[in-house]
Design a protein around this motif. Sequence first.
Motif, mmCIF file in Angstrom:
data_model
loop_
_atom_site.group_PDB
_atom_site.id
_atom_site.type_symbol
_atom_site.label_atom_id
_atom_site.label_comp_id
_atom_site.label_asym_id
_atom_site.label_seq_id
_atom_site.Cartn_x
_atom_site.Cartn_y
_atom_site.Cartn_z
ATOM 1 N N ILE A 253 4.132 41.255 90.265
ATOM 2 C CA ILE A 253 4.750 42.022 89.373
ATOM 3 C C ILE A 253 6.148 41.329 88.825
ATOM 4 O O ILE A 253 6.456 41.754 87.844
ATOM 5 N N LEU A 254 6.698 40.757 89.919
ATOM 6 C CA LEU A 254 7.990 39.935 89.417
ATOM 7 C C LEU A 254 7.552 39.033 87.849
ATOM 8 O O LEU A 254 8.444 39.072 87.071
ATOM 9 N N GLY A 255 6.746 38.295 88.100
ATOM 10 C CA GLY A 255 6.202 37.676 87.037
ATOM 11 C C GLY A 255 5.837 38.219 85.856
ATOM 12 O O GLY A 255 6.423 37.998 84.477
ATOM 13 N N MET A 256 4.738 39.114 85.764
ATOM 14 C CA MET A 256 4.455 40.046 84.724
ATOM 15 C C MET A 256 5.528 40.920 84.160
ATOM 16 O O MET A 256 5.525 41.084 82.804
ATOM 17 N N GLY A 257 6.293 41.540 85.042
ATOM 18 C CA GLY A 257 7.325 42.192 84.440
ATOM 19 C C GLY A 257 8.228 41.676 83.577
ATOM 20 O O GLY A 257 8.636 41.884 82.631
ATOM 21 N N VAL B 127 14.131 34.860 97.605
ATOM 22 C CA VAL B 127 14.389 33.677 97.052
ATOM 23 C C VAL B 127 14.243 33.492 95.712
ATOM 24 O O VAL B 127 14.800 33.359 94.735
ATOM 25 N N ALA B 128 12.948 33.990 95.334
ATOM 26 C CA ALA B 128 12.162 33.786 94.094
ATOM 27 C C ALA B 128 13.016 34.726 93.065
ATOM 28 O O ALA B 128 13.405 34.340 91.953
ATOM 29 N N PHE B 129 13.218 35.810 93.576
ATOM 30 C CA PHE B 129 13.973 36.931 92.744
ATOM 31 C C PHE B 129 15.509 36.283 92.316
ATOM 32 O O PHE B 129 15.835 36.451 91.072
ATOM 33 N N LEU C 13 9.875 30.863 79.545
ATOM 34 C CA LEU C 13 10.652 31.516 80.517
ATOM 35 C C LEU C 13 9.618 32.360 81.353
ATOM 36 O O LEU C 13 9.796 32.594 82.544
ATOM 37 N N GLY C 14 8.572 32.928 80.325
ATOM 38 C CA GLY C 14 7.684 33.649 81.488
ATOM 39 C C GLY C 14 6.828 32.889 82.409
ATOM 40 O O GLY C 14 6.842 33.424 83.535
ATOM 41 N N LEU C 15 6.815 31.658 81.887
ATOM 42 C CA LEU C 15 5.859 30.830 82.925
ATOM 43 C C LEU C 15 6.803 30.372 83.979
ATOM 44 O O LEU C 15 6.066 30.300 85.141
ATOM 45 N N ALA C 16 7.936 30.027 83.614
ATOM 46 C CA ALA C 16 9.252 29.677 84.795
ATOM 47 C C ALA C 16 9.129 30.803 85.826
ATOM 48 O O ALA C 16 9.120 30.467 87.095
ATOM 49 N N THR C 17 9.332 32.057 85.529
ATOM 50 C CA THR C 17 9.511 33.186 86.287
ATOM 51 C C THR C 17 8.179 33.327 87.274
ATOM 52 O O THR C 17 8.256 33.618 88.502
ATOM 53 N N SER C 18 7.190 33.295 86.640
ATOM 54 C CA SER C 18 5.729 33.164 87.397
ATOM 55 C C SER C 18 5.681 32.276 88.343
ATOM 56 O O SER C 18 5.364 32.632 89.717
ATOM 57 N N MET D 31 17.228 41.894 84.957
ATOM 58 C CA MET D 31 16.327 41.861 86.184
ATOM 59 C C MET D 31 16.255 43.248 86.684
ATOM 60 O O MET D 31 15.576 43.678 87.768
ATOM 61 N N LEU D 32 16.749 44.437 85.961
ATOM 62 C CA LEU D 32 16.488 45.687 86.308
ATOM 63 C C LEU D 32 14.861 45.913 86.228
ATOM 64 O O LEU D 32 14.344 46.847 86.859
ATOM 65 N N ALA D 33 14.235 45.193 85.120
ATOM 66 C CA ALA D 33 12.703 45.360 84.842
ATOM 67 C C ALA D 33 11.973 45.399 86.238
ATOM 68 O O ALA D 33 11.341 46.044 86.907
ATOM 69 N N PRO D 34 11.944 43.780 86.876
ATOM 70 C CA PRO D 34 11.373 43.755 87.852
ATOM 71 C C PRO D 34 11.724 44.207 89.328
ATOM 72 O O PRO D 34 10.899 44.811 90.281
ATOM 73 N N LEU D 35 13.018 44.738 89.317
ATOM 74 C CA LEU D 35 13.648 45.594 90.270
ATOM 75 C C LEU D 35 13.088 46.789 90.533
ATOM 76 O O LEU D 35 12.640 47.537 91.468
ATOM 77 N N LEU D 36 13.401 47.571 89.437
ATOM 78 C CA LEU D 36 12.785 48.929 89.344
ATOM 79 C C LEU D 36 11.267 48.969 89.464
ATOM 80 O O LEU D 36 10.674 49.811 90.114
ATOM 81 N N SER D 37 10.523 48.218 88.664
ATOM 82 C CA SER D 37 9.116 48.086 89.003
ATOM 83 C C SER D 37 8.593 47.734 90.490
ATOM 84 O O SER D 37 7.631 48.524 90.919
ATOM 85 N N GLY D 38 9.159 46.906 91.094
ATOM 86 C CA GLY D 38 8.946 46.850 92.368
ATOM 87 C C GLY D 38 9.187 47.733 93.408
ATOM 88 O O GLY D 38 8.375 48.334 94.326
ATOM 89 N N VAL D 39 10.217 48.507 93.289
ATOM 90 C CA VAL D 39 10.686 49.219 94.107
ATOM 91 C C VAL D 39 10.021 50.700 93.996
ATOM 92 O O VAL D 39 9.486 51.615 94.772
#
Length: 808
Positions: free
Chosen positions: A736-740, A682-684, A382-387, A704-712
């Motif tokens: 950050i989206l991928g690593m988060g 789109v990726a998000f 899943l981590g690879l897919a999100t990255s 999805m709160l994790a990348p959202l909060l991290s990005g903001v």
Amino acid sequence: MIESPPPWWHELIDTAGKRERASFGLFLFALMLLGMTGALRSASEPINTDMLSLVGVEGSDPVKKAATRRINHYAERQQIWIVSHPQFERAFEAAKALQADLKDSILYDLPESAALAADADILGIYESYRYQLADEVTLDLVRDGGDTALVGRVERNLYSRAMVIPADVLSEDPFLIRTHFFRNLFRTPPPFAIDRGFMAASVAGSWYYLVPARLTRGAFDFAYQTRISDFSDRLIERYEDRHQVRVVPVGVISYAIENRELALREVRLIGVLSIVMVTLLLISTFRSIYPFSAVAFTIVSSLTAGFFACLVLFQSVHLLTLIGGSSLIGISVDYSFHLLTDSFRAADGGAPSRSPGGGFSHSEERWRVTHGLKTVAPAVTLGLATSLLGFLGLSASGFRGLQEIAVFSAVGLTTAFTGLILCYPWLLAKYEPTRRGSLGLRIAKLWSGLFVRSEPGLITVAALTVLLVLIAPHQGIDNDVRLLAARTPGIERLREQSAFLAGSIVASQFIVVTGDSVEQVLRKEEELRVLLSDLTRSGAISHFNQLSRFVPSARRQAEAYELNRRLYLEPGTAIDLLSQHIGLTDAVVRRGRDAMRETSRPEPLTLAAWLESPAASLARHLWLGEIENQVTSVVTLGGIRDLKLLENQLLDVSGVRLVDNVSDMSAVFGLYVDNALRGLAVAFVLVAGLMIWRFGFRGGLFIMLAPLLSGVLTITMLMFLNEPINLFHIVGLALILGMGMDYVLFLKTSPHRSCAMLAVLMAAVTTECAFGLLSTSAVGAIHSFGLTVALGTAISFLVAPLVAKEPG
């Protein structure tokens, strides 16, 4: 009770575990095949050092495209050597010796210079048209003051110390019309003047002599840069020792070499320190050489695969990609860390064994790599897919720099994942995990224990995010293309020296002139010359060069011919008046009249004839030819001090357009930012859909709160740091989206939270090391990229444990 079949990846992992050597060999074969394909596809110079080649600002306008390519090609091969010394004779002698050394070198092709102004081979074509040549100043002088004004100028020139006129020149050209025409051909920008064939100037107590040289190859040829750099260093050292003069080469290649050296230093620094950090973490945590060997293999294979994949798709790899790709060291090992920390299961409460339902119990004594892979496979997949989805969003920006980084990183991470499945069963076959928990594991347990109840912490972080967004200082969007340029003391010195040569080198702004015929283009240039001359006198520009200086229009040649006939043949001719004032002999006057009577009006000098002559070497780069049924030329500009005034003056001139590469590139950067933001959005959404599919609607949105909060929070912190947002901050957000997501998935899917937390801790430390170093880069783009990821990684590390435990 019917047993549920094991997940599909279990069979793949079991196959790799049973056929360790075959799986390892298959991986190496695929890597070698990629390398061979990349080598075959690569350009002659696989390393690209041209920053501006990434932007592609030419667009669909064919005229602008051709003009930009021609001027860039010409400017790229220019280099000017500045020789300076307080004594002008010392400086002159050194310049003369340097010119000889450059001429003898196979690295340079010395251009025709002002020293050849009297060379018959260069200027011989003008002899047949001698009575049709006159510069703009001469014609204006006659229009305003008549023949008397022309006679007065000859008198002033004869008694002027600034212009020495030999007797043979005066006898052949009594009115000095051709003399002034030729002087105009070799007009020098201020503060320079011609001294014995060199452009020279006295500034602040020193004499400066310019030695122009032309590169035999492109300024961004990697191997050629190395040869030029070595040659320049030796030459500078020799002249400073032997002649006691200062020698400085200036040109595009000087910037290219400085940027290259900076990039290579940063790649080495980031690579070495990242590897040292990874090594220390592995040795101190696992106390075995096997994990280190496996991770080192992952790093090398990931970087190799990313490099050759870029060669396959782009034929070259840019230095910017190498710098960004070197940070992949800190990311590609995340999957390895997740697997290796799983070996601490015994220290965290026992090692699980396979249960009938495909899960694990805690009865088996020895940890095996295949069991560990089955445990971590859901998270790393899943981590690879999100990255990959994040990098896919970047590639949609249209910016080649981002596309290269996206391909490099996506292929590198995919290689790390594939190597984990196929190679680790063999690489870690003899690995015996320690039964004792390391200090890192104890820290991870302590940190994980702080998040037993995540709701209060998550609410606090969300509230803090909203508050910071509301009070953050607003920062605009920075689309300046100069983000791609480095800011170092060496480059700043080059900028100062380039400013000194403002009128002698081609600027990134120039004028394109188009018309239906060659004659129309030449006439437009002559009309434009009046405007540009006024701007020169006002100080808005210091210098300009155009084709019509070397090939006047047929109308201008006819005007010059009629002027000469009147001066020599009309009753009460100006030649008699001039003879009375300066004492011309009767033989000179008679010879002038006879030559004029015997000369019928010849055909005008044509551009085609001039282009075939040696004289074309002086300005051939200004001619573009026919483009889209339009005849096109270029007017180059130097020392632009008031670009806005220049733009306004050109608005009402038909068939004339100002090309400003810096502004155009910045505008294109703005489009890239818009595209990258859309791609990231789109990726998000795609990642959110993947999480909803895997964890359900509520669980997926919560994750999805994790990348959202991290990005903001990252963008907000950048605003507090007075960082105007640019394209490369958005690149960082994609990472950050991928690593988060990686951090959250490691924690959420692992049955051993402390082990997963240790993996997240190690991943965050290595990522912070790599991107923290990037944030110190002198290249604005790399600095923005590194700072964004460094901030985002720290925030993701804090937020991930809060989100990984969904509230009941």
